[in-house]
Design a protein around this motif. Structure first.
Motif, PDB file in Angstrom:
ATOM      1  N   GLY A 132       0.802  -1.219   0.000  1.00  0.00           N
ATOM      2  CA  GLY A 132       0.000   0.000   0.000  1.00  0.00           C
ATOM      3  C   GLY A 132       0.829   1.260   0.000  1.00  0.00           C
ATOM      4  O   GLY A 132       0.279   2.360  -0.095  1.00  0.00           O
ATOM      5  N   VAL A 133       2.158   1.121   0.086  1.00  0.00           N
ATOM      6  CA  VAL A 133       3.061   2.277   0.045  1.00  0.00           C
ATOM      7  C   VAL A 133       4.100   2.091  -1.058  1.00  0.00           C
ATOM      8  O   VAL A 133       4.170   2.870  -2.006  1.00  0.00           O
ATOM      9  CB  VAL A 133       3.761   2.488   1.398  1.00  0.00           C
ATOM     10  N   ASP A 134       4.921   1.039  -0.931  1.00  0.00           N
ATOM     11  CA  ASP A 134       5.999   0.778  -1.882  1.00  0.00           C
ATOM     12  C   ASP A 134       5.631  -0.270  -2.925  1.00  0.00           C
ATOM     13  O   ASP A 134       6.289  -0.366  -3.959  1.00  0.00           O
ATOM     14  CB  ASP A 134       7.252   0.278  -1.143  1.00  0.00           C
ATOM     15  N   ILE A 135       4.620  -1.063  -2.634  1.00  0.00           N
ATOM     16  CA  ILE A 135       4.297  -2.211  -3.473  1.00  0.00           C
ATOM     17  C   ILE A 135       2.804  -2.496  -3.356  1.00  0.00           C
ATOM     18  O   ILE A 135       2.210  -2.268  -2.302  1.00  0.00           O
ATOM     19  CB  ILE A 135       5.151  -3.431  -3.027  1.00  0.00           C
ATOM     20  N   ARG A 136       2.203  -2.978  -4.452  1.00  0.00           N
ATOM     21  CA  ARG A 136       0.757  -3.247  -4.414  1.00  0.00           C
ATOM     22  C   ARG A 136       0.385  -4.317  -5.422  1.00  0.00           C
ATOM     23  O   ARG A 136       1.197  -4.743  -6.249  1.00  0.00           O
ATOM     24  CB  ARG A 136      -0.030  -1.974  -4.693  1.00  0.00           C
TER      25      ARG A 136
ATOM     26  N   ASN B  88      -4.120  -1.406  -3.014  1.00  0.00           N
ATOM     27  CA  ASN B  88      -4.360  -0.629  -4.236  1.00  0.00           C
ATOM     28  C   ASN B  88      -3.709   0.742  -4.254  1.00  0.00           C
ATOM     29  O   ASN B  88      -3.844   1.464  -5.237  1.00  0.00           O
ATOM     30  CB  ASN B  88      -5.865  -0.466  -4.459  1.00  0.00           C
ATOM     31  N   THR B  89      -3.013   1.118  -3.202  1.00  0.00           N
ATOM     32  CA  THR B  89      -2.396   2.446  -3.178  1.00  0.00           C
ATOM     33  C   THR B  89      -0.879   2.329  -3.204  1.00  0.00           C
ATOM     34  O   THR B  89      -0.305   1.317  -2.798  1.00  0.00           O
ATOM     35  CB  THR B  89      -2.812   3.224  -1.923  1.00  0.00           C
ATOM     36  N   ILE B  90      -0.231   3.382  -3.689  1.00  0.00           N
ATOM     37  CA  ILE B  90       1.218   3.523  -3.643  1.00  0.00           C
ATOM     38  C   ILE B  90       1.519   4.991  -3.354  1.00  0.00           C
ATOM     39  O   ILE B  90       0.677   5.867  -3.531  1.00  0.00           O
ATOM     40  CB  ILE B  90       1.904   3.100  -4.952  1.00  0.00           C
ATOM     41  N   SER B  91       2.744   5.266  -2.922  1.00  0.00           N
ATOM     42  CA  SER B  91       3.104   6.652  -2.616  1.00  0.00           C
ATOM     43  C   SER B  91       4.615   6.785  -2.623  1.00  0.00           C
ATOM     44  O   SER B  91       5.345   5.798  -2.734  1.00  0.00           O
ATOM     45  CB  SER B  91       2.556   7.061  -1.239  1.00  0.00           C
ATOM     46  N   GLY B  92       5.075   8.029  -2.516  1.00  0.00           N
ATOM     47  CA  GLY B  92       6.507   8.261  -2.404  1.00  0.00           C
ATOM     48  C   GLY B  92       7.248   7.954  -3.683  1.00  0.00           C
ATOM     49  O   GLY B  92       6.909   8.446  -4.761  1.00  0.00           O
ATOM     50  N   ASP B  93       8.262   7.102  -3.585  1.00  0.00           N
ATOM     51  CA  ASP B  93       9.145   6.829  -4.713  1.00  0.00           C
ATOM     52  C   ASP B  93       8.658   5.693  -5.603  1.00  0.00           C
ATOM     53  O   ASP B  93       9.394   5.224  -6.467  1.00  0.00           O
ATOM     54  CB  ASP B  93      10.555   6.499  -4.201  1.00  0.00           C
ATOM     55  N   THR B  94       7.431   5.225  -5.405  1.00  0.00           N
ATOM     56  CA  THR B  94       6.832   4.226  -6.285  1.00  0.00           C
ATOM     57  C   THR B  94       5.797   4.910  -7.170  1.00  0.00           C
ATOM     58  O   THR B  94       4.950   5.659  -6.684  1.00  0.00           O
ATOM     59  CB  THR B  94       6.163   3.101  -5.476  1.00  0.00           C
ATOM     60  N   VAL B  95       5.879   4.659  -8.485  1.00  0.00           N
ATOM     61  CA  VAL B  95       4.947   5.272  -9.436  1.00  0.00           C
ATOM     62  C   VAL B  95       4.443   4.216 -10.411  1.00  0.00           C
ATOM     63  O   VAL B  95       5.131   3.226 -10.686  1.00  0.00           O
ATOM     64  CB  VAL B  95       5.618   6.416 -10.226  1.00  0.00           C
ATOM     65  N   GLN B  96       3.254   4.424 -10.929  1.00  0.00           N
ATOM     66  CA  GLN B  96       2.719   3.522 -11.946  1.00  0.00           C
ATOM     67  C   GLN B  96       3.306   3.883 -13.300  1.00  0.00           C
ATOM     68  O   GLN B  96       3.330   5.059 -13.678  1.00  0.00           O
ATOM     69  CB  GLN B  96       1.196   3.622 -11.998  1.00  0.00           C
ATOM     70  N   VAL B  97       3.793   2.882 -14.045  1.00  0.00           N
ATOM     71  CA  VAL B  97       4.422   3.152 -15.336  1.00  0.00           C
ATOM     72  C   VAL B  97       3.718   2.444 -16.491  1.00  0.00           C
ATOM     73  O   VAL B  97       4.096   2.605 -17.643  1.00  0.00           O
ATOM     74  CB  VAL B  97       5.910   2.752 -15.303  1.00  0.00           C
ATOM     75  N   TYR B  98       2.690   1.641 -16.184  1.00  0.00           N
ATOM     76  CA  TYR B  98       1.935   0.979 -17.239  1.00  0.00           C
ATOM     77  C   TYR B  98       0.560   0.610 -16.712  1.00  0.00           C
ATOM     78  O   TYR B  98       0.403   0.253 -15.535  1.00  0.00           O
ATOM     79  CB  TYR B  98       2.652  -0.294 -17.713  1.00  0.00           C
TER      80      TYR B  98
ATOM     81  N   ASP C 237       4.160  -1.108 -11.549  1.00  0.00           N
ATOM     82  CA  ASP C 237       4.684  -0.026 -10.714  1.00  0.00           C
ATOM     83  C   ASP C 237       6.205  -0.079 -10.664  1.00  0.00           C
ATOM     84  O   ASP C 237       6.811  -1.159 -10.616  1.00  0.00           O
ATOM     85  CB  ASP C 237       4.142  -0.132  -9.288  1.00  0.00           C
ATOM     86  N   LYS C 238       6.821   1.098 -10.632  1.00  0.00           N
ATOM     87  CA  LYS C 238       8.278   1.223 -10.570  1.00  0.00           C
ATOM     88  C   LYS C 238       8.697   1.804  -9.221  1.00  0.00           C
ATOM     89  O   LYS C 238       8.208   2.856  -8.813  1.00  0.00           O
ATOM     90  CB  LYS C 238       8.801   2.108 -11.695  1.00  0.00           C
ATOM     91  N   GLN C 239       9.635   1.122  -8.558  1.00  0.00           N
ATOM     92  CA  GLN C 239      10.208   1.614  -7.315  1.00  0.00           C
ATOM     93  C   GLN C 239      11.555   2.296  -7.614  1.00  0.00           C
ATOM     94  O   GLN C 239      12.289   1.867  -8.511  1.00  0.00           O
ATOM     95  CB  GLN C 239      10.434   0.485  -6.304  1.00  0.00           C
TER      96      GLN C 239
END
Length: 241
Positions: free
Chosen positions: A134-138, A147-157, A172-174
């Motif tokens: 829910g923060v770094d991985i989902r 279903n959530t991510i935040s910080g240095d993790t972003v959705q890329v596809y 998602d990319k960390q």
């Protein structure tokens, strides 16, 4: 005289800007590893290639239906689909400033912490990051679970996966960053990813790894260095007079 002074200041500005740009330039190296699963069957339309760019970063991802992920959701004769799974990926790249990974899960709930990424540096340097659901991985699809991510993790596809073609999927990319004070001059020898989850609880899988190392300063800035030094000397003499 004023025009010469202005020209000198402009030259000095470009010298500083040029070298700052050079310092920020990275060489990206996609890292291959032991792909053990065709897990990308979750979404057959996701991008693959050598390299393929996701989130501005090049990755090497073999084409489906070849094995193209490392998946902790694999069978073991003693533990079934549960228990610890681990992979150590050789890297051997010096002056690494960033590591980019593509990691998602099957299942998972905030704030579970079942996946650990360990960076092994030359000289016995070790850095460990525990990924929080829910923060770094989902989860890989937008249904239940994390279903959530935040910080240095972003959705890329994003796409639509099987066997639920009506459900949106994602990658998602960390991002992991490292300071010069700690790791400059050292070699990142390997990365170890360990998952201790269980079937129906949390199982992580890895799509790609890319390291970004510091590059040589941009050559275009070097030609300005000599004139810049001459200009500095001229300004110094002028102020002394």
């Amino acid at each position: 005289m004023k025009s010469r002074l202005i020209l000198s200041i402009v030259l000095i500005f470009f010298v500083v800007a040029g070298f700052a740009t050079g310092a920020a330039a990275y060489d990206y190296t996609p890292i291959t590893f032991d792909y053990n699963s065709t897990s990308w069957g979750r979404d057959n339309s996701y991008p693959t290639g050598s390299p393929v760019t996701l989130g501005g970063v090049p990755f090497d991802i073999p084409a489906y239906p070849n094995n193209n992920t490392w998946d902790s959701y694999t069978w073991d004769s003693n533990t079934g689909y549960n228990g610890t799974r681990s992979i150590t990926i050789p890297v051997n790249v010096a002056n690494v400033k960033e590591v980019h990974t593509l990691i998602n899960t099957s299942w998972g709930y905030y704030p579970m912490q079942y996946t650990t990424v360990t960076f092994n540096w030359s000289g016995n340097g070790v850095y460990t990051k525990i990924l929080t659901d829910g923060v770094d991985i989902r989860d890989w699809w937008n249904g239940g679970y994390a279903n959530t991510i935040s910080g240095d993790t972003v959705q890329v596809y994003s796409g639509y996966g099987t066997p639920y073609p009506y459900l949106p999927t994602r990658v998602d990319k960390q991002l992991f960053t490292f300071t010069d004070a700690q790791y400059n001059g050292r070699t990142l020898e390997s990365i170890t990813i360990t998952d201790t989850g269980a079937e129906g609880t949390h199982r992580a899988f890895l799509y790609g790894v890319t390291v970004a190392s510091s590059a040589v300063p941009i050559p275009g800035a070097l030609w300005l260095f000599g004139p810049g030094l001459v200009s500095l000397a001229a300004i110094r003499r002028r102020f002394r007079k």
